[in-house]
Design a protein around this motif. Structure first.
Motif, PDB file in Angstrom:
ATOM      1  N   PRO A 141       0.823  -1.218   0.000  1.00 41.17           N
ATOM      2  CA  PRO A 141       0.000   0.000   0.000  1.00 41.17           C
ATOM      3  C   PRO A 141       0.856   1.266   0.000  1.00 41.17           C
ATOM      4  CG  PRO A 141      -0.818  -1.578   1.596  1.00 41.17           C
ATOM      5  CD  PRO A 141       0.507  -2.097   1.136  1.00 41.17           C
ATOM      6  N   HIS A 142       0.293   2.308  -0.567  1.00 42.56           N
ATOM      7  CA  HIS A 142       0.945   3.611  -0.632  1.00 42.56           C
ATOM      8  C   HIS A 142       0.114   4.636   0.141  1.00 42.56           C
ATOM      9  CE1 HIS A 142       3.168   1.609  -3.789  1.00 42.56           C
ATOM     10  NE2 HIS A 142       3.873   2.697  -4.060  1.00 42.56           N
ATOM     11  N   ALA A 143       0.715   5.791   0.364  1.00 46.10           N
ATOM     12  CA  ALA A 143       0.005   6.923   0.940  1.00 46.10           C
ATOM     13  C   ALA A 143       0.301   8.154   0.107  1.00 46.10           C
ATOM     14  CB  ALA A 143       0.423   7.147   2.397  1.00 46.10           C
ATOM     15  N   VAL A 144      -0.719   8.975  -0.073  1.00 48.47           N
ATOM     16  CA  VAL A 144      -0.561  10.264  -0.726  1.00 48.47           C
ATOM     17  C   VAL A 144      -0.641  11.332   0.354  1.00 48.47           C
ATOM     18  CG1 VAL A 144      -1.499  11.879  -2.413  1.00 48.47           C
ATOM     19  CG2 VAL A 144      -1.584   9.417  -2.865  1.00 48.47           C
ATOM     20  N   LEU A 145       0.398  12.142   0.443  1.00 48.01           N
ATOM     21  CA  LEU A 145       0.470  13.201   1.448  1.00 48.01           C
ATOM     22  C   LEU A 145       0.336  14.536   0.725  1.00 48.01           C
ATOM     23  CD1 LEU A 145       3.616  11.860   3.378  1.00 48.01           C
ATOM     24  CD2 LEU A 145       1.233  11.094   3.535  1.00 48.01           C
ATOM     25  N   GLY A 146      -0.763  15.242   0.979  1.00 48.28           N
ATOM     26  CA  GLY A 146      -1.018  16.476   0.256  1.00 48.28           C
ATOM     27  C   GLY A 146      -1.102  17.686   1.169  1.00 48.28           C
ATOM     28  N   PHE A 147      -0.672  18.819   0.640  1.00 43.31           N
ATOM     29  CA  PHE A 147      -0.797  20.070   1.403  1.00 43.31           C
ATOM     30  C   PHE A 147      -0.991  21.234   0.439  1.00 43.31           C
ATOM     31  CE2 PHE A 147       3.651  18.996   0.847  1.00 43.31           C
ATOM     32  CZ  PHE A 147       4.305  20.169   0.498  1.00 43.31           C
ATOM     33  N   GLY A 148      -1.800  22.195   0.872  1.00 43.40           N
ATOM     34  CA  GLY A 148      -2.043  23.402   0.090  1.00 43.40           C
ATOM     35  C   GLY A 148      -1.711  24.614   0.934  1.00 43.40           C
ATOM     36  N   LEU A 149      -0.917  25.538   0.380  1.00 38.09           N
ATOM     37  CA  LEU A 149      -0.382  26.643   1.165  1.00 38.09           C
ATOM     38  C   LEU A 149      -0.623  27.969   0.449  1.00 38.09           C
ATOM     39  CD1 LEU A 149       2.880  26.539   3.173  1.00 38.09           C
ATOM     40  CD2 LEU A 149       2.381  28.559   1.801  1.00 38.09           C
ATOM     41  N   ASN A 150      -1.129  28.940   1.205  1.00 45.17           N
ATOM     42  CA  ASN A 150      -1.428  30.263   0.664  1.00 45.17           C
ATOM     43  C   ASN A 150      -0.162  31.111   0.622  1.00 45.17           C
ATOM     44  OD1 ASN A 150      -4.172  29.562   0.628  1.00 45.17           O
ATOM     45  ND2 ASN A 150      -4.485  30.319   2.699  1.00 45.17           N
ATOM     46  N   VAL A 151       0.186  31.573  -0.564  1.00 44.10           N
ATOM     47  CA  VAL A 151       1.400  32.373  -0.725  1.00 44.10           C
ATOM     48  C   VAL A 151       1.078  33.839  -1.000  1.00 44.10           C
ATOM     49  CG1 VAL A 151       3.514  32.687  -2.074  1.00 44.10           C
ATOM     50  CG2 VAL A 151       2.693  30.376  -1.549  1.00 44.10           C
ATOM     51  N   ALA A 152       0.319  34.106  -2.060  1.00 44.62           N
ATOM     52  CA  ALA A 152       0.138  35.487  -2.514  1.00 44.62           C
ATOM     53  C   ALA A 152      -1.299  35.977  -2.424  1.00 44.62           C
ATOM     54  CB  ALA A 152       0.645  35.615  -3.952  1.00 44.62           C
ATOM     55  N   LEU A 153      -2.138  35.287  -1.690  1.00 46.72           N
ATOM     56  CA  LEU A 153      -3.519  35.739  -1.543  1.00 46.72           C
ATOM     57  C   LEU A 153      -3.561  37.126  -0.902  1.00 46.72           C
ATOM     58  CD1 LEU A 153      -5.393  32.566  -0.237  1.00 46.72           C
ATOM     59  CD2 LEU A 153      -5.790  33.722  -2.404  1.00 46.72           C
ATOM     60  N   SER A 154      -4.409  37.998  -1.452  1.00 41.19           N
ATOM     61  CA  SER A 154      -4.666  39.297  -0.840  1.00 41.19           C
ATOM     62  C   SER A 154      -5.788  39.162   0.180  1.00 41.19           C
ATOM     63  CB  SER A 154      -5.064  40.308  -1.911  1.00 41.19           C
ATOM     64  OG  SER A 154      -6.313  39.939  -2.485  1.00 41.19           O
ATOM     65  N   THR A 155      -6.011  40.227   0.938  1.00 44.00           N
ATOM     66  CA  THR A 155      -7.084  40.203   1.928  1.00 44.00           C
ATOM     67  C   THR A 155      -8.432  39.932   1.263  1.00 44.00           C
ATOM     68  OG1 THR A 155      -5.867  41.745   3.344  1.00 44.00           O
ATOM     69  CG2 THR A 155      -8.237  41.531   3.735  1.00 44.00           C
ATOM     70  N   GLU A 156      -8.639  40.519   0.099  1.00 44.17           N
ATOM     71  CA  GLU A 156      -9.907  40.362  -0.607  1.00 44.17           C
ATOM     72  C   GLU A 156     -10.094  38.941  -1.140  1.00 44.17           C
ATOM     73  OE1 GLU A 156      -8.688  44.309  -0.092  1.00 44.17           O
ATOM     74  OE2 GLU A 156      -7.628  42.746  -1.250  1.00 44.17           O
ATOM     75  N   GLN A 157      -9.012  38.214  -1.329  1.00 39.37           N
ATOM     76  CA  GLN A 157      -9.094  36.866  -1.895  1.00 39.37           C
ATOM     77  C   GLN A 157      -9.183  35.771  -0.840  1.00 39.37           C
ATOM     78  OE1 GLN A 157      -5.432  37.241  -4.131  1.00 39.37           O
ATOM     79  NE2 GLN A 157      -6.549  37.280  -6.070  1.00 39.37           N
ATOM     80  N   LEU A 158      -9.056  36.101   0.417  1.00 35.69           N
ATOM     81  CA  LEU A 158      -9.084  35.077   1.460  1.00 35.69           C
ATOM     82  C   LEU A 158     -10.433  34.374   1.472  1.00 35.69           C
ATOM     83  CD1 LEU A 158      -7.373  36.936   4.445  1.00 35.69           C
ATOM     84  CD2 LEU A 158      -6.360  35.214   2.948  1.00 35.69           C
ATOM     85  N   PRO A 159     -10.445  33.043   1.563  1.00 36.34           N
ATOM     86  CA  PRO A 159     -11.718  32.318   1.566  1.00 36.34           C
ATOM     87  C   PRO A 159     -12.532  32.561   2.831  1.00 36.34           C
ATOM     88  CG  PRO A 159      -9.902  30.826   2.005  1.00 36.34           C
ATOM     89  CD  PRO A 159      -9.283  32.135   1.619  1.00 36.34           C
ATOM     90  N   VAL A 160     -11.838  32.790   3.937  1.00 39.55           N
ATOM     91  CA  VAL A 160     -12.489  33.089   5.221  1.00 39.55           C
ATOM     92  C   VAL A 160     -11.606  34.100   5.958  1.00 39.55           C
ATOM     93  CG1 VAL A 160     -13.696  30.885   5.498  1.00 39.55           C
ATOM     94  CG2 VAL A 160     -11.333  31.111   6.287  1.00 39.55           C
ATOM     95  N   PRO A 161     -12.179  34.890   6.860  1.00 40.22           N
ATOM     96  CA  PRO A 161     -11.376  35.902   7.558  1.00 40.22           C
ATOM     97  C   PRO A 161     -10.268  35.317   8.432  1.00 40.22           C
ATOM     98  CG  PRO A 161     -13.729  36.349   7.784  1.00 40.22           C
ATOM     99  CD  PRO A 161     -13.611  34.996   7.192  1.00 40.22           C
ATOM    100  N   THR A 162     -10.389  34.039   8.795  1.00 38.09           N
ATOM    101  CA  THR A 162      -9.391  33.410   9.664  1.00 38.09           C
ATOM    102  C   THR A 162      -8.230  32.811   8.877  1.00 38.09           C
ATOM    103  OG1 THR A 162     -10.759  31.423   9.652  1.00 38.09           O
ATOM    104  CG2 THR A 162     -10.998  32.920  11.538  1.00 38.09           C
TER     105      THR A 162
END
Length: 258
Positions: A141-162
């Motif tokens: 068996p294998h495992a997929v390790l995934g991560f997503g990281l915000n680099v250049a998002l502006s305040t207006e582009q944030l998905p949530v205020p937190t």
């Protein structure tokens, strides 16, 4: 293809050890899904897939995750752990440690973990992690390790205020530099753990949830208390009015500091 992620620079920085192949694509639905499919088709461990435009990404608890192109990156790696599958529950914590170390190294920001594996800066979410097992790959068996990281998002582009991004926190580090640092740290921690190493003590050092008043949101209702420990299996121990309780799953909310 854009200059957001520099594939040749990434390959020069990370290939040669655990990571054997690295691909950057202009866009995809999900890097996790792509590598899981590759594993089922016989791909070997050590593959890395990254993009600056992931269009159908998922987070924990089946939450959707997305961002405008070339403001965040998504990255997944394919591994075949030698440790028993009963211990694979520590992999999301391990990835969180690696991303925390990579962000600190590349940006100088004081990143920390919210249990189990959200990477925060100043209590705002910078990175989410999703790890998945692939039981039906040829061989073991294998495992997929995934991560997503915000680099250049502006305040207006944030998905949530937190949420936040490295740019909003004052760093001008490139997505390439941040991802390279995360992959180097991930190789180090995965190799250590897969050889039998214990990651709980270093995880505790990076866990900003410890010592905080929290709410653990569960299907049966919320539990409030103070996070006092992470146990040997990665569970969070919360001191509640009715005694200590250990949770291995749940959505943790940090309460505001006094």
């Amino acid at each position: 293809m854009t200059d957001f992620l520099d594939a040749p620079a990434l390959r020069a920085s990370v290939l040669g050890g655990l990571w054997r192949q690295l691909d950057v694509v202009a866009f995809t639905g999900s890097t996790n899904a792509d590598l899981a499919a590759a594993a089922r088709a016989g791909a070997e461990s050590g593959r890395v897939l990254a993009t600056g435009d992931q269009r159908t990404g998922r987070g924990r608890l089946a939450r959707s995750w997305g961002a405008p192109p070339d403001t965040s990156f998504a990255c997944s790696v394919l591994v075949a752990p030698r440790r028993p599958m009963a211990e694979w529950g520590l992999l999301p914590l391990l990835v969180g440690m690696a991303v925390t170390d990579g962000v600190r190294e590349a940006t100088g920001l004081d990143a920390a973990l919210k249990w189990p594996n959200d990477v925060l800066v100043d209590d705002r979410k910078l990175c989410g992690i999703l790890c998945e097992s692939v039981f039906d790959a040829p061989g073991r068996p294998h495992a997929v390790l995934g991560f997503g990281l915000n680099v250049a998002l502006s305040t207006e582009q944030l998905p949530v205020p937190t949420a936040t991004s490295t740019r909003l926190e004052g760093s001008d580090a490139s997505a390439t530099a941040i991802l390279a640092a995360c992959l180097v740290a991930l190789e180090r921690w995965f190799t250590f753990w897969d050889a039998g190493g214990d990651i709980i003590a270093p995880y505790r050092e990076r866990c900003g949830t410890l010592g905080r008043d929290v709410v653990v949101h569960l299907a049966g209702g919320p539990v409030t208390g103070r996070a006092v420990a992470v146990d040997a299996h990665g569970g969070i121990v919360v001191a509640t009015p009715t005694g200590h309780q250990t949770f291995v799953a749940g959505d943790v909310e940090h309460l505001r500091r006094a």
